[in-house]
Design a protein around this motif. Structure first.
Motif, PDB file in Angstrom:
ATOM      1  N   VAL A  63     -10.868  48.343 -75.138  1.00  0.00           N
ATOM      2  CA  VAL A  63      -9.569  48.007 -75.308  1.00  0.00           C
ATOM      3  C   VAL A  63      -8.631  48.197 -74.112  1.00  0.00           C
ATOM      4  CG1 VAL A  63      -9.696  47.828 -77.825  1.00  0.00           C
ATOM      5  CG2 VAL A  63      -8.519  49.843 -76.488  1.00  0.00           C
ATOM      6  N   LEU A  85      -6.237  39.300 -77.361  1.00  0.00           N
ATOM      7  CA  LEU A  85      -7.187  39.333 -78.355  1.00  0.00           C
ATOM      8  C   LEU A  85      -8.421  38.642 -78.365  1.00  0.00           C
ATOM      9  CD1 LEU A  85      -4.450  40.026 -80.929  1.00  0.00           C
ATOM     10  CD2 LEU A  85      -6.376  41.373 -80.480  1.00  0.00           C
ATOM     11  N   ASP A  89     -12.132  41.760 -81.634  1.00  0.00           N
ATOM     12  CA  ASP A  89     -11.142  42.692 -82.046  1.00  0.00           C
ATOM     13  C   ASP A  89     -10.688  42.696 -83.416  1.00  0.00           C
ATOM     14  OD1 ASP A  89      -9.736  41.725 -79.101  1.00  0.00           O
ATOM     15  OD2 ASP A  89     -10.777  43.815 -79.338  1.00  0.00           O
TER      16      ASP A  89
END
Length: 122
Positions: A63, A85, A89
């Motif tokens: 991330v 995203l 995720d």
């Protein structure tokens, strides 16, 4: 008693953004390490990001550069800004707190929220 309540989850398309919040109560928020974790179906709970009592942060490699953890001690609130995203995720996101340790290791944390669902469509 310690209470953590997450909000802000939802459904987005790949490349979209969400901002998660975690409202804490029942303890002195500023004195605790805070973390965000996530768990996808069939997978173990993984540490996403942590922020310690002086706002030093750590991130999972997956991330870094896309997510940002922050805290507002005056509001006893933890945030996770999630950008770009991707389907991988998608998970239930949990916030957690610990009075001392600040590790991306779920077994360390004593206090957990109920989670908020994040869905990402491709």
């Amino acid at each position: 008693q310690v209470q953590l309540v997450e909000s802000g989850g939802g459904s987005v398309q790949a490349g979209g953004s969400l901002r998660l919040s975690c409202q804490a109560s029942g303890y002195t928020f500023s004195r605790f390490c805070m973390g965000w974790f996530r768990q996808a179906p069939g997978k173990e709970r993984e540490g996403v990001a942590t922020i310690d009592q002086v706002s030093a942060t750590t991130y999972a490699d997956s991330v870094k550069g896309r997510f940002a953890i922050s805290r507002d001690n005056a509001k006893s609130t933890l945030y996770l800004e999630m950008n770009d995203l991707q389907p991988e995720d998608a998970a239930i996101y949990y916030c957690a707190s610990h009075p001392q340790w600040c590790l991306r290791l779920s077994s360390v944390y004593s206090y957990w929220g109920q989670g908020t669902q994040v869905t990402v469509s491709s």
